[in-house]
Scaffold this motif. Structure first.
Motif, PDB file in Angstrom:
ATOM      1  N   PRO A  10       0.839  -1.206   0.000  1.00 22.63           N
ATOM      2  CA  PRO A  10       0.000   0.000   0.000  1.00 22.63           C
ATOM      3  C   PRO A  10       0.870   1.251   0.000  1.00 22.63           C
ATOM      4  O   PRO A  10       1.974   1.252   0.554  1.00 22.63           O
ATOM      5  N   GLU A  11       0.386   2.311  -0.615  1.00 23.34           N
ATOM      6  CA  GLU A  11       1.168   3.546  -0.708  1.00 23.34           C
ATOM      7  C   GLU A  11       1.414   4.187   0.652  1.00 23.34           C
ATOM      8  O   GLU A  11       2.349   4.956   0.813  1.00 23.34           O
ATOM      9  N   ASP A  12       0.601   3.860   1.649  1.00 28.67           N
ATOM     10  CA  ASP A  12       0.779   4.458   2.971  1.00 28.67           C
ATOM     11  C   ASP A  12       1.638   3.609   3.908  1.00 28.67           C
ATOM     12  O   ASP A  12       1.769   3.915   5.078  1.00 28.67           O
ATOM     13  N   LEU A  13       2.279   2.571   3.368  1.00 27.76           N
ATOM     14  CA  LEU A  13       3.112   1.697   4.194  1.00 27.76           C
ATOM     15  C   LEU A  13       4.271   2.465   4.830  1.00 27.76           C
ATOM     16  O   LEU A  13       4.587   2.269   5.997  1.00 27.76           O
ATOM     17  N   SER A  14       4.895   3.349   4.084  1.00 28.51           N
ATOM     18  CA  SER A  14       6.014   4.120   4.620  1.00 28.51           C
ATOM     19  C   SER A  14       5.569   4.976   5.805  1.00 28.51           C
ATOM     20  O   SER A  14       6.272   5.061   6.818  1.00 28.51           O
ATOM     21  N   HIS A  15       4.410   5.599   5.678  1.00 32.13           N
ATOM     22  CA  HIS A  15       3.891   6.422   6.778  1.00 32.13           C
ATOM     23  C   HIS A  15       3.615   5.559   8.004  1.00 32.13           C
ATOM     24  O   HIS A  15       3.998   5.916   9.130  1.00 32.13           O
ATOM     25  N   ALA A  16       2.949   4.427   7.792  1.00 25.71           N
ATOM     26  CA  ALA A  16       2.665   3.526   8.909  1.00 25.71           C
ATOM     27  C   ALA A  16       3.961   3.048   9.559  1.00 25.71           C
ATOM     28  O   ALA A  16       4.055   2.966  10.791  1.00 25.71           O
ATOM     29  N   GLY A  17       4.968   2.772   8.746  1.00 28.73           N
ATOM     30  CA  GLY A  17       6.260   2.345   9.281  1.00 28.73           C
ATOM     31  C   GLY A  17       6.924   3.428  10.111  1.00 28.73           C
ATOM     32  O   GLY A  17       7.502   3.155  11.165  1.00 28.73           O
ATOM     33  N   SER A  18       6.823   4.669   9.659  1.00 27.47           N
ATOM     34  CA  SER A  18       7.408   5.787  10.403  1.00 27.47           C
ATOM     35  C   SER A  18       6.734   5.968  11.759  1.00 27.47           C
ATOM     36  O   SER A  18       7.404   6.193  12.772  1.00 27.47           O
ATOM     37  N   VAL A  19       5.415   5.856  11.771  1.00 26.50           N
ATOM     38  CA  VAL A  19       4.671   5.974  13.029  1.00 26.50           C
ATOM     39  C   VAL A  19       5.070   4.849  13.981  1.00 26.50           C
ATOM     40  O   VAL A  19       5.303   5.072  15.175  1.00 26.50           O
ATOM     41  N   THR A  20       5.187   3.643  13.438  1.00 30.20           N
ATOM     42  CA  THR A  20       5.584   2.489  14.253  1.00 30.20           C
ATOM     43  C   THR A  20       6.990   2.683  14.807  1.00 30.20           C
ATOM     44  O   THR A  20       7.242   2.414  15.990  1.00 30.20           O
ATOM     45  N   ASP A  21       7.909   3.161  13.967  1.00 24.56           N
ATOM     46  CA  ASP A  21       9.278   3.418  14.425  1.00 24.56           C
ATOM     47  C   ASP A  21       9.303   4.413  15.580  1.00 24.56           C
ATOM     48  O   ASP A  21      10.043   4.229  16.559  1.00 24.56           O
ATOM     49  N   LYS A  22       8.495   5.465  15.484  1.00 26.66           N
ATOM     50  CA  LYS A  22       8.428   6.454  16.563  1.00 26.66           C
ATOM     51  C   LYS A  22       7.859   5.841  17.842  1.00 26.66           C
ATOM     52  O   LYS A  22       8.330   6.137  18.946  1.00 26.66           O
ATOM     53  N   ALA A  23       6.850   4.979  17.692  1.00 24.00           N
ATOM     54  CA  ALA A  23       6.274   4.315  18.861  1.00 24.00           C
ATOM     55  C   ALA A  23       7.311   3.407  19.527  1.00 24.00           C
ATOM     56  O   ALA A  23       7.428   3.382  20.764  1.00 24.00           O
ATOM     57  N   ILE A  24       8.077   2.695  18.716  1.00 23.10           N
ATOM     58  CA  ILE A  24       9.126   1.825  19.263  1.00 23.10           C
ATOM     59  C   ILE A  24      10.177   2.663  19.988  1.00 23.10           C
ATOM     60  O   ILE A  24      10.598   2.331  21.103  1.00 23.10           O
ATOM     61  N   MET A  27       8.809   3.755  23.319  1.00 29.78           N
ATOM     62  CA  MET A  27       8.764   2.669  24.309  1.00 29.78           C
ATOM     63  C   MET A  27      10.159   2.320  24.815  1.00 29.78           C
ATOM     64  O   MET A  27      10.339   2.045  26.008  1.00 29.78           O
ATOM     65  N   MET A  28      11.165   2.350  23.924  1.00 28.04           N
ATOM     66  CA  MET A  28      12.541   2.081  24.356  1.00 28.04           C
ATOM     67  C   MET A  28      12.991   3.147  25.356  1.00 28.04           C
ATOM     68  O   MET A  28      13.613   2.831  26.362  1.00 28.04           O
ATOM     69  N   GLU A  29      12.652   4.406  25.072  1.00 28.48           N
ATOM     70  CA  GLU A  29      13.001   5.502  25.984  1.00 28.48           C
ATOM     71  C   GLU A  29      12.322   5.337  27.340  1.00 28.48           C
ATOM     72  O   GLU A  29      12.842   5.791  28.355  1.00 28.48           O
ATOM     73  N   GLN A  30      11.168   4.688  27.364  1.00 32.20           N
ATOM     74  CA  GLN A  30      10.427   4.442  28.601  1.00 32.20           C
ATOM     75  C   GLN A  30      10.976   3.237  29.365  1.00 32.20           C
ATOM     76  O   GLN A  30      10.496   2.906  30.439  1.00 32.20           O
ATOM     77  N   GLY A  31      11.968   2.576  28.790  1.00 30.43           N
ATOM     78  CA  GLY A  31      12.599   1.439  29.468  1.00 30.43           C
ATOM     79  C   GLY A  31      11.866   0.124  29.282  1.00 30.43           C
ATOM     80  O   GLY A  31      12.110  -0.842  30.019  1.00 30.43           O
ATOM     81  N   ILE A  32      10.972   0.058  28.318  1.00 36.34           N
ATOM     82  CA  ILE A  32      10.262  -1.195  28.043  1.00 36.34           C
ATOM     83  C   ILE A  32      11.227  -2.120  27.305  1.00 36.34           C
ATOM     84  O   ILE A  32      11.925  -1.698  26.384  1.00 36.34           O
ATOM     85  N   SER A  33      11.262  -3.371  27.703  1.00 33.57           N
ATOM     86  CA  SER A  33      12.209  -4.312  27.102  1.00 33.57           C
ATOM     87  C   SER A  33      11.850  -4.593  25.643  1.00 33.57           C
ATOM     88  O   SER A  33      10.674  -4.592  25.270  1.00 33.57           O
ATOM     89  N   PRO A  34      12.871  -4.842  24.819  1.00 32.85           N
ATOM     90  CA  PRO A  34      12.618  -5.129  23.405  1.00 32.85           C
ATOM     91  C   PRO A  34      11.663  -6.309  23.185  1.00 32.85           C
ATOM     92  O   PRO A  34      10.814  -6.245  22.296  1.00 32.85           O
ATOM     93  N   ILE A  35      11.767  -7.356  23.999  1.00 31.37           N
ATOM     94  CA  ILE A  35      10.875  -8.506  23.807  1.00 31.37           C
ATOM     95  C   ILE A  35       9.431  -8.118  24.124  1.00 31.37           C
ATOM     96  O   ILE A  35       8.502  -8.573  23.457  1.00 31.37           O
ATOM     97  N   SER A  36       9.221  -7.263  25.114  1.00 34.75           N
ATOM     98  CA  SER A  36       7.866  -6.811  25.425  1.00 34.75           C
ATOM     99  C   SER A  36       7.304  -5.939  24.310  1.00 34.75           C
ATOM    100  O   SER A  36       6.134  -6.068  23.933  1.00 34.75           O
ATOM    101  N   ILE A  37       8.151  -5.069  23.772  1.00 35.53           N
ATOM    102  CA  ILE A  37       7.719  -4.218  22.663  1.00 35.53           C
ATOM    103  C   ILE A  37       7.364  -5.085  21.461  1.00 35.53           C
ATOM    104  O   ILE A  37       6.293  -4.933  20.861  1.00 35.53           O
ATOM    105  N   ALA A  38       8.263  -5.993  21.108  1.00 36.24           N
ATOM    106  CA  ALA A  38       8.025  -6.854  19.945  1.00 36.24           C
ATOM    107  C   ALA A  38       6.774  -7.706  20.130  1.00 36.24           C
ATOM    108  O   ALA A  38       5.968  -7.853  19.203  1.00 36.24           O
TER     109      ALA A  38
END
Length: 88
Positions: A10-24, A27-38
């Protein structure tokens, strides 16, 4: 939501990916473990797919992800320090 010229994503995949990257990142800045985030992201993605896609389409997405793992594509990207591909 239309497909790109090759019909691959979909043409909006890049936008969705950017939003997801920011959310990740958040969460990393909040100290949430990578396995919990994933795990949370995967659970959310599976829930969304279950609500919006038929089982054969979900299976194709999951098979594509598995092929990336089994082919060594993700390991290769880890060694290069690159971002893994977004599911599509």
């Amino acid at each position: 939501m239309s497909l790109d010229p090759q019909g691959a994503a979909p043409e909006d995949l890049s936008h969705a990916g950017s939003v997801t990257d920011k959310a990740i990142e958040y969460m990393m800045e909040q100290g949430i473990s990578p396995i919990s985030i994933a795990s949370a992201l995967l659970g959310g993605a599976l829930g969304l797919m279950a609500r919006t896609m038929e089982d054969p389409a979900i299976a194709r997405v999951l098979r594509s992800a598995l092929v990336s793992v089994e082919s060594g594509e993700l390991q290769e990207m880890r060694q290069q320090g690159a971002e893994p591909p977004r599911a599509g």
